[in-house]
Scaffold this motif. Structure first.
Motif, short mmCIF file in Angstrom:
data_model
loop_
_atom_site.label_atom_id
_atom_site.label_comp_id
_atom_site.label_asym_id
_atom_site.label_seq_id
_atom_site.Cartn_x
_atom_site.Cartn_y
_atom_site.Cartn_z
N GLU A 53 0.82 -1.22 0.00
CA GLU A 53 0.00 0.00 0.00
C GLU A 53 0.85 1.26 0.00
O GLU A 53 0.50 2.25 -0.64
N ASP A 98 -0.30 -5.37 2.92
CA ASP A 98 -0.75 -4.18 3.64
C ASP A 98 0.01 -4.17 4.97
O ASP A 98 -0.23 -5.01 5.84
N ASP A 117 -3.04 -2.72 8.31
CA ASP A 117 -4.42 -2.56 7.88
C ASP A 117 -5.22 -2.17 9.11
O ASP A 117 -5.24 -2.89 10.10
N TRP A 160 -4.34 -4.80 -1.56
CA TRP A 160 -3.64 -5.08 -0.31
C TRP A 160 -4.63 -5.25 0.85
O TRP A 160 -4.32 -5.91 1.83
N ASP A 161 -5.83 -4.67 0.75
CA ASP A 161 -6.82 -4.84 1.83
C ASP A 161 -7.39 -6.25 1.84
O ASP A 161 -7.78 -6.76 2.88
CA CA Z 1 -5.81 -1.54 4.27
#
Ligand code: CA
Ligand code: IPD
Ligand code: CA
Ligand code: CA
Length: 273
Positions: free
Chosen positions: A65, A83, A86, A207-208
């Motif tokens: 990210e 990530d 997160d 990436w989430d």
């Molecule tokens: Ca995220």
């Protein structure tokens, strides 16, 4: 050591590094808006993971990210989608309820997902096709639920937005109850662990969802966008993840009514990563 074992090793190392530095003052910057924060620890964690991977596997590709891998546009070879933190807002405000997320793809196929709930020392992990685990415990296959008997996870901010509130209000009304955790990666693994029955949101980046998607699917969860379409690991999209029956009930019974509006929204929002 397999790539999977290596990923476990570096996700623990990155988590420990965050814990070691929790008492230090954070440098906080804003990104796209005043509530979109990034800290020095987001950047440092991404950097640490990227350095370790580059050192061990110089031919692997990495998307993160906080800036790595903008040029990566195929899943050829081995691709890590990371990530580093997160749930940055939770990290800044709560110093908990955040995760490190890693999804790994090999020649276009899902290979492994790891989501590390750092402060609870809970590692959710899966090799595609081999089941999902919380630490050493194998997660069972998800049981089907009806919306009436389900707890769903949804960011309440969506209920404040124009026509979007009309899409979600009936779902929240008909559910047993709703929750909001503030970390998409944790939302995915909470579905995998049966803590909630569904998670939905209108916009996530690769990436989430990369790591969480692989873990959730290993428990039988269905992951798609809100029109019921398959996700592409390199493209941002809307998300609904749920056990099979609930996924069907929400998509066909609630979301499909708004197919035209959702399609237009997707065309506007997801033209790039
Ligand atoms: Ca995220
Ligand atoms: C965010 C979190 C949040 C979700 C946002 C994401 P970040 O990721 O996952 O729960 O609602 O859409 O951007 O920025 O904290 O890594
Ligand atoms: Ca962010
Ligand atoms: Ca992040």
């Amino acid at each position: 050591m397999t790539i999977y074992e290596f990923a476990e090793q570096i996700i623990y190392e990155a988590g420990q590094n965050i814990k070691n530095k929790l008492a230090l003052e954070l440098t906080i910057e804003t990104k796209s808006n005043p509530n979109d924060l990034v800290t020095n620890m987001d950047k440092e964690t991404e950097q640490l993971l990227v350095e370790r991977i580059n050192q061990a596997y110089p031919d692997h590709h990495i998307i993160g990210e906080e800036g790595h891998g903008k040029e990566v546009d195929t899943l050829d070879g081995v691709v890590w989608i990371i990530d580093p933190i997160d749930g940055t807002l939770n990290f800044v405000h709560q110093q908990q309820n955040f995760a490190i997320s890693i999804g790994i793809f090999k020649d276009g196929e899902k290979y492994a997902g790891l989501v590390y709930d750092v402060m609870n020392d809970n590692l959710y992990h899966a090799i595609a096709g081999e089941g999902a685990y919380l630490n050493d415990m194998k997660l069972g296959a998800l049981a089907d639920t009806t919306l009436k008997r389900s707890i769903i996870s949804l960011n309440p901010n969506w209920l404040t937005k124009d026509w979007i509130k009309d899409v979600y209000t009936p779902i929240v009304k008909d559910a047993r109850s709703a929750r909001s955790y503030g970390s998409a990666a944790l939302d995915f693994v909470f579905v995998a662990a049966g803590i909630v029955d569904s998670y939905m949101t209108l916009r996530l980046h690769p990436w989430d969802f990369a790591g969480g998607m692989i873990i959730a699917e290993e428990t039988g969860a269905v992951v798609s966008n809100q029109m019921g379409e398959t996700l592409h690991p390199l493209q941002s999209n809307s998300i609904i993840v749920a056990n099979q029956q609930l996924h069907r009930e929400i998509v066909s019974g609630y979301l499909s009514r708004y197919e035209k509006e959702l399609t237009e929204l997707h065309q506007g929002m997801f033209s790039s990563r």
